[in-house]
Design an enzyme around this catalytic site. Structure first.
Site, PDB file in Angstrom:
ATOM      1  N   ASP A 136       0.885  -1.172   0.000  1.00  0.00           N
ATOM      2  CA  ASP A 136       0.000   0.000   0.000  1.00  0.00           C
ATOM      3  C   ASP A 136       0.921   1.219   0.000  1.00  0.00           C
ATOM      4  O   ASP A 136       1.522   1.551   1.011  1.00  0.00           O
ATOM      5  CB  ASP A 136      -0.889  -0.032   1.248  1.00  0.00           C
ATOM      6  CG  ASP A 136      -1.709   1.243   1.421  1.00  0.00           C
ATOM      7  OD1 ASP A 136      -1.680   2.118   0.526  1.00  0.00           O
ATOM      8  OD2 ASP A 136      -2.375   1.366   2.462  1.00  0.00           O
TER       9      ASP A 136
ATOM     10  N   LYS B  43       2.868  11.289  -3.173  1.00  0.00           N
ATOM     11  CA  LYS B  43       1.881  10.608  -4.025  1.00  0.00           C
ATOM     12  C   LYS B  43       1.011  11.609  -4.787  1.00  0.00           C
ATOM     13  O   LYS B  43       0.557  11.347  -5.894  1.00  0.00           O
ATOM     14  CB  LYS B  43       1.008   9.709  -3.155  1.00  0.00           C
ATOM     15  CG  LYS B  43       0.063   8.791  -3.903  1.00  0.00           C
ATOM     16  CD  LYS B  43      -0.605   7.858  -2.914  1.00  0.00           C
ATOM     17  CE  LYS B  43      -1.597   6.918  -3.569  1.00  0.00           C
ATOM     18  NZ  LYS B  43      -2.206   6.019  -2.558  1.00  0.00           N
TER      19      LYS B  43
ATOM     20  N   GLU C  51      -7.259   0.445  -4.548  1.00  0.00           N
ATOM     21  CA  GLU C  51      -7.276   0.364  -3.086  1.00  0.00           C
ATOM     22  C   GLU C  51      -8.605  -0.167  -2.541  1.00  0.00           C
ATOM     23  O   GLU C  51      -8.607  -1.051  -1.676  1.00  0.00           O
ATOM     24  CB  GLU C  51      -6.920   1.733  -2.490  1.00  0.00           C
ATOM     25  CG  GLU C  51      -5.460   2.089  -2.758  1.00  0.00           C
ATOM     26  CD  GLU C  51      -5.112   3.560  -2.565  1.00  0.00           C
ATOM     27  OE1 GLU C  51      -5.966   4.313  -2.069  1.00  0.00           O
ATOM     28  OE2 GLU C  51      -3.985   3.950  -2.913  1.00  0.00           O
TER      29      GLU C  51
ATOM     30  N   ASP D 185     -12.810   5.539   2.288  1.00  0.00           N
ATOM     31  CA  ASP D 185     -11.382   5.612   2.632  1.00  0.00           C
ATOM     32  C   ASP D 185     -10.987   7.050   2.933  1.00  0.00           C
ATOM     33  O   ASP D 185     -10.830   7.873   2.031  1.00  0.00           O
ATOM     34  CB  ASP D 185     -10.565   5.058   1.447  1.00  0.00           C
ATOM     35  CG  ASP D 185      -9.054   5.110   1.696  1.00  0.00           C
ATOM     36  OD1 ASP D 185      -8.608   5.708   2.699  1.00  0.00           O
ATOM     37  OD2 ASP D 185      -8.304   4.543   0.874  1.00  0.00           O
TER      38      ASP D 185
HETATM   39  P1  ADP Z   1      -2.882   7.525   3.569  1.00  0.00           P
HETATM   40  O1  ADP Z   1      -3.748   6.483   2.950  1.00  0.00           O
HETATM   41  O2  ADP Z   1      -3.184   8.905   3.059  1.00  0.00           O
HETATM   42  O3  ADP Z   1      -1.456   7.196   3.547  1.00  0.00           O
HETATM   43  P2  ADP Z   1      -3.568   6.621   6.240  1.00  0.00           P
HETATM   44  O4  ADP Z   1      -4.676   5.723   5.897  1.00  0.00           O
HETATM   45  O5  ADP Z   1      -2.324   6.023   6.731  1.00  0.00           O
HETATM   46  O6  ADP Z   1      -3.300   7.663   5.081  1.00  0.00           O
HETATM   47  O7  ADP Z   1      -4.133   7.649   7.320  1.00  0.00           O
HETATM   48  C1  ADP Z   1      -3.339   8.620   7.882  1.00  0.00           C
HETATM   49  C2  ADP Z   1      -4.225   9.556   8.634  1.00  0.00           C
HETATM   50  O8  ADP Z   1      -4.888   8.852   9.685  1.00  0.00           O
HETATM   51  C3  ADP Z   1      -3.465  10.690   9.294  1.00  0.00           C
HETATM   52  O9  ADP Z   1      -4.125  11.916   9.067  1.00  0.00           O
HETATM   53  C4  ADP Z   1      -3.524  10.322  10.751  1.00  0.00           C
HETATM   54  O10 ADP Z   1      -3.479  11.476  11.598  1.00  0.00           O
HETATM   55  C5  ADP Z   1      -4.856   9.641  10.846  1.00  0.00           C
HETATM   56  N1  ADP Z   1      -4.965   8.799  12.029  1.00  0.00           N
HETATM   57  C6  ADP Z   1      -4.164   7.775  12.405  1.00  0.00           C
HETATM   58  N2  ADP Z   1      -4.555   7.278  13.592  1.00  0.00           N
HETATM   59  C7  ADP Z   1      -5.616   8.017  14.000  1.00  0.00           C
HETATM   60  C8  ADP Z   1      -6.467   8.012  15.142  1.00  0.00           C
HETATM   61  N3  ADP Z   1      -6.266   7.161  16.143  1.00  0.00           N
HETATM   62  N4  ADP Z   1      -7.450   8.919  15.198  1.00  0.00           N
HETATM   63  C9  ADP Z   1      -7.654   9.809  14.203  1.00  0.00           C
HETATM   64  N5  ADP Z   1      -6.892   9.862  13.111  1.00  0.00           N
HETATM   65  C10 ADP Z   1      -5.888   8.982  12.992  1.00  0.00           C
HETATM   66 MG    MG Z   2      -4.612   4.948   2.136  1.00  0.00          MG
END
Ligand code: ADP
Ligand code: MG
Length: 625
Positions: free
Chosen positions: A25, A87, A186, A208
């Site tokens: 991912d 990205k 995804e 998502d």
């Molecule tokens: P991406 O797909 O864009 O790489 P992710 O799915 O990894 O992103 O999500 C990252 C986001 O999730 C960030 O904004 C992070 O702050 C948020 N995040 C991670 N854990 C928590 C949580 N416990 N509560 C709220 N937001 C969260």
């Molecule tokens: Mg993602």
């Protein structure tokens, strides 16, 4: 000399035959790698036990590179050499990158081709290179954890990624020396992770909300096959925006002046921390120290919810649109899958549940679910499960077509068509004796070629001279499972043909990576926005015209002067909004006007029923006064 391994009699040979394949991912904020081990898909940690790799790369003058959490700690200290959210830049030209504004706070180097290279102390880096550095780090981790060389990887991309963005992702894999078994969307990966492909047939929504992006995808499982019915979302809405809203509010509360980039990054990091705590706690105390000053601020979940509600509502509106695109109702959605770290926010879960009217799947860690689905698919594609007939389909995000006379677009494959797909259409010559034809391949929804993205040009030569309109040229578009397009043109009477594999106007040539990003592209997202705007305008027009028509028929009879004036104003308001370009404002204007005219509509209905009961036709009534 290497020792040969010999299996003990009776010992299964499977461990030696099992091919090492991973799912990756490659996220905007975080990336992950997963693999099927002993029949179960798991994400692979680094040597410290961390599963999430922040998608951050830092370039140092000595030529060293830091990737992940280590790099992220330098985000505020060394912002220009520390690349985050790369990205967003994948497969994009300078124009688009400039349009990202604050989100891409780097120094860009563009040259004649408009390549958005990022200037760093270690030289100019293309987004493809930065992504390759992230991929390399994941592959290193996987090979350490699995104890062998990988045969390949399934890499996930957003369902809406266009050709350029998919190709850029493949190029990054190539630089990182990874064999791409398949690019997988995804949402499809997330549905696979939940085993929904083995479940009941029907419609599945994948919501998502990641760090920087929001995607909603409506899938349908049909005879064991996934189709993507529609995709939607907002490429500039995610957890980062929740952070921003909170950071701004915190700065206001504490009267902190955000005078430079590093203060703003520092506050954003604090806000992110507070936000994440608030997913489990009802209130959190933030300690902030800036230079000499120390601050403390308690933030409650209630306050946070109020700040971010408008953003969450925005995602729900996008869900509504995606359902409309897919022509299904919320009640028809059988399963809702939550993906992305931001779906841990309790308000997000509550709003999604309320909208779809059912409890979403949250059992698998929303950060890992995409990588896990990709790993399951990689396992199948690597041949570890030869009996599996799982077939996954994606859709193309924007229509593909050709330029015809007058600079118009003729769509050959419409958006949201499932891939792989091949479609052909016949064309003819425009002039007598014409022996060549220029074929211009474009992508987009607009009618004018100039409003679409140009993908490629090639020529068909050697057409035998004939009268205009006599030649028959069949043009075939073919999109493979990775979403890459091939175009072939053939003159049917003579059999001359010509074809092209459409990569976007850049690609990894045999020359250097420096040749990669040559063209600047029009914004694909913009095309989508323009389309959304037109759709809302059409809807607004429909409402305005029907109300005006109705008023001219029986307005005087059914409404008093005040009411008529009021409704007239409401109509004028929508006319003004409709002539603007704010889609959301128009959408809101439409519901405001529908509401304002509710009473009138019901009076009309009552009146017409009454009259009908008296044996008069409605038309007669309109004229009878
Ligand atoms: P991406 O797909 O864009 O790489 P992710 O799915 O990894 O992103 O999500 C990252 C986001 O999730 C960030 O904004 C992070 O702050 C948020 N995040 C991670 N854990 C928590 C949580 N416990 N509560 C709220 N937001 C969260
Ligand atoms: Mg993602």
């Amino acid at each position: 000399m290497a020792l040969l391994q010999i299996a003990e009699p009776g010992q299964s040979e499977a461990p030696h035959q099992h091919k090492l394949a991973v799912g990756i991912d490659l996220g905007t904020t975080n990336s992950l790698v997963a693999s099927v081990k002993s029949g179960e898909a798991v994400t692979l940690p680094d040597f410290k036990g961390e599963h999430l790799l922040p998608s951050v790369v830092r370039y140092m003058p000595c030529g060293n590179i830091q990737v992940g959490a280590e790099a992220r700690t330098f985000a505020s200290e060394d912002p220009y050499n520390t690349i985050i959210s790369v990205k967003r830049l994948m497969g994009r030209g300078s124009e688009e990158v400039n349009a990202l504004g604050d989100e891409a706070p780097y120094h860009f180097e563009s040259n004649d081709g408009g390549m958005p290279y990022i200037k760093t102390t270690a030289g100019a880096k293309s987004p493809v290179q930065v992504s390759a550095d992230i991929l390399e780090s994941l592959v290193f981790r996987a090979e350490e954890a699995l104890g062998g060389e990988l045969v390949g990887a399934v890499i996930t991309v957003p369902a809406y990624f266009d050709d350029a963005q998919r190709q850029a992702t493949k190029d990054a894999a190539k630089i990182a020396n990874i064999k791409v078994l398949r690019l997988l969307s995804e949402p499809t990966a997330a549905a696979v992770a939940y085993g929904l492909d083995q479940g009941k047939e029907g419609v599945i929504a994948v919501y998502d909300l990641g760090g920087g992006t929001f995607d909603i995808s409506i899938l349908r499982l049909n005879k064991g096959v996934f189709e993507v019915l529609s995709t939607g979302g907002d490429s500039a809405l995610g957890g980062d925006d929740l952070d921003l809203a909170l950071a701004q509010w915190m700065a206001e509360q504490l009267q902190i002046e955000v005078s430079d980039n590093s203060i703003s990054r520092y506050l954003l990091e604090k806000a992110k921390w507070v936000k994440e705590q608030l997913s489990d706690a009802d209130e959190v105390e933030a300690l902030i120290s800036l230079g000499e000053e120390n601050y403390s601020l308690t933030v409650t979940r209630h306050q946070f919810d109020a700040l971010v509600l408008p953003l969450v509502k925005k995602t729900i509106r996008a869900c509504r649109r995606a359902l409309k695109d897919a022509a299904v109702d919320a009640v028809d959605v059988l399963e809702v899958v939550m993906v992305g770290g931001s779906t841990r926010v309790p308000l997000v879960r509550a709003e999604v549940q309320a909208f779809f009217g059912r409890e979403p799947h949250i059992k698998i860690d929303p950060d890992r679910v995409v990588a896990i689905g990709a790993a399951i698919q990689a396992d199948v594609l690597a041949g570890n499960k030869p009996d599996s007939d799982m077939l996954l389909l994606d859709v193309i995000p924007l229509s593909l077509g050709l330029e015809t006379m007058g600079g118009l677009t003729e769509k050959i494959i419409h958006r949201n068509t499932s891939i792989p797909v091949a479609r052909a259409q016949e064309f003819t010559t425009y002039q007598d004796g014409q022996t060549a034809m220029a074929i211009h391949v474009v992508q987009g929804e607009r009618e004018l070629v100039s409003d679409c993205r140009s993908l490629a040009r090639f020529e068909l030569r050697g057409i035998p001279p004939m009268a205009a309109g006599a030649a028959k040229i069949r043009v075939t578009f073919q999109v493979d499972a990775d979403g890459l397009l091939g175009v072939e043109a053939k003159e049917l009477t003579s059999g001359v043909e010509s074809r092209i594999q459409v990569k976007p106007s850049y690609g990894l040539g045999d020359a250097e990576i420096a040749e990669m990003l040559k063209a600047s592209y029009l914004n694909a997202a913009e095309d989508k926005d323009a389309r959304a705007l037109r759709e809302q305008q059409v809807e607004a027009d429909r409402l305005i015209v029907s109300l005006k028509d109705a008023l001219s028929v029986d307005g005087e009879k059914l409404l008093n002067a005040d009411e008529r004036e009021q409704l007239g104003w409401e109509i004028e308001k929508l006319v003004v909004l409709r002539n603007g370009s704010d889609v959301i404002a128009i959408e809101q204007g439409i519901s405001a006007l529908s509401k304002a005219s509710d009473e009138y509509a019901s009076r009309r209905m009552d009146f017409n029923i009454q009259k009908a009961l008296q044996g008069h036709s409605v038309d007669e009534l309109g004229e009878s006064k």
